[in-house]
Design a protein around this motif. Sequence first.
Motif, short mmCIF file in Angstrom:
data_model
loop_
_atom_site.label_atom_id
_atom_site.label_comp_id
_atom_site.label_asym_id
_atom_site.label_seq_id
_atom_site.Cartn_x
_atom_site.Cartn_y
_atom_site.Cartn_z
N ASP A 140 1.47 1.76 4.24
CA ASP A 140 0.71 0.96 5.20
C ASP A 140 -0.79 1.04 4.91
O ASP A 140 -1.52 0.05 5.00
CB ASP A 140 0.97 1.43 6.62
CG ASP A 140 2.43 1.25 7.03
OD1 ASP A 140 3.05 0.28 6.58
OD2 ASP A 140 2.93 2.10 7.79
N GLU A 141 -1.26 2.23 4.57
CA GLU A 141 -2.67 2.43 4.29
C GLU A 141 -3.08 1.64 3.05
O GLU A 141 -4.14 1.00 3.02
CB GLU A 141 -2.95 3.92 4.09
CG GLU A 141 -2.65 4.77 5.34
CD GLU A 141 -2.63 6.26 5.04
OE1 GLU A 141 -2.91 6.62 3.86
OE2 GLU A 141 -2.33 7.05 5.95
N THR A 142 -2.24 1.68 2.03
CA THR A 142 -2.54 0.94 0.80
C THR A 142 -2.53 -0.56 1.05
O THR A 142 -3.41 -1.30 0.58
CB THR A 142 -1.52 1.31 -0.29
OG1 THR A 142 -1.55 2.72 -0.52
CG2 THR A 142 -1.82 0.58 -1.59
N THR A 178 0.80 4.79 -5.21
CA THR A 178 1.26 5.27 -3.91
C THR A 178 2.75 5.57 -3.96
O THR A 178 3.21 6.62 -3.46
CB THR A 178 0.96 4.24 -2.81
OG1 THR A 178 -0.46 4.09 -2.67
CG2 THR A 178 1.55 4.66 -1.48
N GLU A 196 -7.66 -6.22 3.07
CA GLU A 196 -9.10 -6.30 3.34
C GLU A 196 -9.86 -6.84 2.14
O GLU A 196 -10.84 -7.59 2.28
CB GLU A 196 -9.63 -4.91 3.71
CG GLU A 196 -11.11 -4.89 4.03
CD GLU A 196 -11.60 -3.51 4.42
OE1 GLU A 196 -12.82 -3.36 4.59
OE2 GLU A 196 -10.77 -2.59 4.54
N LEU A 228 4.19 6.50 5.16
CA LEU A 228 3.05 5.93 5.88
C LEU A 228 1.92 5.53 4.94
O LEU A 228 1.10 4.67 5.27
CB LEU A 228 2.52 6.93 6.91
CG LEU A 228 3.45 7.23 8.10
CD1 LEU A 228 2.91 8.40 8.92
CD2 LEU A 228 3.64 6.00 8.97
N ALA A 229 1.87 6.13 3.75
CA ALA A 229 0.82 5.80 2.78
C ALA A 229 0.93 4.35 2.32
O ALA A 229 -0.07 3.75 1.89
CB ALA A 229 0.91 6.74 1.58
N ALA A 238 -3.13 -2.11 3.82
CA ALA A 238 -4.28 -2.48 4.64
C ALA A 238 -5.53 -2.66 3.78
O ALA A 238 -6.31 -3.61 3.98
CB ALA A 238 -4.52 -1.43 5.72
N ARG A 239 -5.73 -1.78 2.81
CA ARG A 239 -6.88 -1.91 1.91
C ARG A 239 -6.77 -3.18 1.08
O ARG A 239 -7.76 -3.89 0.86
CB ARG A 239 -6.99 -0.68 1.01
CG ARG A 239 -7.52 0.56 1.71
CD ARG A 239 -7.86 1.65 0.72
NE ARG A 239 -6.68 2.19 0.08
CZ ARG A 239 -5.96 3.22 0.54
NH1 ARG A 239 -6.31 3.78 1.69
NH2 ARG A 239 -4.92 3.67 -0.12
#
Length: 494
Positions: free
Chosen positions: A309-311, A271, A317, A306-307, A313-314
């Motif tokens: 945050d997405e990484t 990322t 999880e 912003l990428a 979050a995964r």
Amino acid sequence: MTSRLATLLSLLLLTALFSCERRADDTPMVTATTQEVSDLAVEPRIPDWHKDAVIYEVNTRIYTPEGTFAAFQEHLPRLADMGVDILWFMPIHPVSEKNRKGELGSPYAVADYRDVNPDFGTKEDFKAMVEAIHAAGMHVIIDWVPNHTGWDNDWITSHPDFYTQKDGEITDPINPETGESWGWTDVADLDYDNPEMRDSMIAAMAYWVTDMNVDGFRVDVAHGVPVDFWEQATDSLYAIEPLFMLSEGAVPAIVNDGAFVMDYGWEMHHTLNEIAKARGAKREVETDLSNIARQEEDAKDEVTALAIDETLARQREDYQRGYKMQFTSNHDENAWAGTEFQRMGDGAQAFAVLTATFDGMPLIYSGQESAVDRQYEFFKKDQIEWGDFKYADFYTKLFDLKERNQALWNGEYGGELVKIPTGNDENIYAFTREKNGDRVVVIINLSGEAQTGTLAGDGYTGTMTELFSEDSAEVVPGMDISLEPWAYRVYTNK
């Protein structure tokens, strides 16, 4: 179908994410992530010193003109002063000559699990170095290569049944999806259906703990070995003493089950590379990458901060325990994808600040403290040009902060990363972390243009000191910020 192949295929079917990494012989490999946790989960015995630790990768072959343990030992005082806690040594074992690649071969083609590469010195030299490292307040983990051996390994002749065979012949590692070779022709694939081989592998690892005093292992291609082996192996190893276990791959199963405390932040690393490329920081890499599938090569121009945050979050999880190793370079990246300066350009220090303060443990690869902008040869002798250790003070500041501020400690010992909105989150990445009253606020311009924003959110108000300028500031919601290209600020209340 063998149980090993069934295990691998099952793992691939459960995959939540595939990422393509490179082996040391310049061929791609697949790492898979899954949330499956076995009923055989172990309770790890982890040493206390890992909680605020920083890790440093040692490439002994290129570190000094001599390329020996004794010569490396002279660098211990400066590494300790820089704040390094864990020294990870790339494979220290003899390298197979049969089918080797290049002049000296890959260090990941192990000829003998219980000996050291004579180019580096003797086992007595290694033990003396380990003793000196411990005396300096640091710890040692060694690279372990369990997926395969070199073709000169004694097991080839004494225990051919330890290896995967195809048409009656020992084979190099096979891609379970295609049934074809990965191209790692300098190594022979081990068969984890063989209980005796498993026991022999565990006994060899235990030898380095009991007889050679290492503090743990970084495990190469850990994702290529069945999950239940790591539960079996670490049950035995943790019974000896507390150890630090690092998995090269990105498989939640072997962290969630307690076998490993840390694995690679590969997805986050890709990322960051993608952001650097999209924001114009990446330079052309001199190495021919035509045969290498790289996730970041497909990055689109719209990739922004912003990428991250997405990484993240995964990652949250998939993982229920443990933490990630964060980095801007390592031996694979340097050799095959380019230096941090080739991949991240003028943003290299900004990304280093991020990986040093982010959720997880930061890694430095040999030479990064000297800002060496050079890809090292992998299969022959090369040499780090140390110069004046240009970035040593930079890393020392970051690592000293990590040690004294609990917010930056690793995993559950540190503070949760909480995003701070800025009104310009595509370009500015800001967050706070807090633990036991210790707090940091980190603000980074992840773009090649000057940016402005205003801090929002709550829970971080206070008078703080900026780490690099040492200026005092009242950091509060509503605070306006103005940052030059790739600029960063790290505020701390301690």
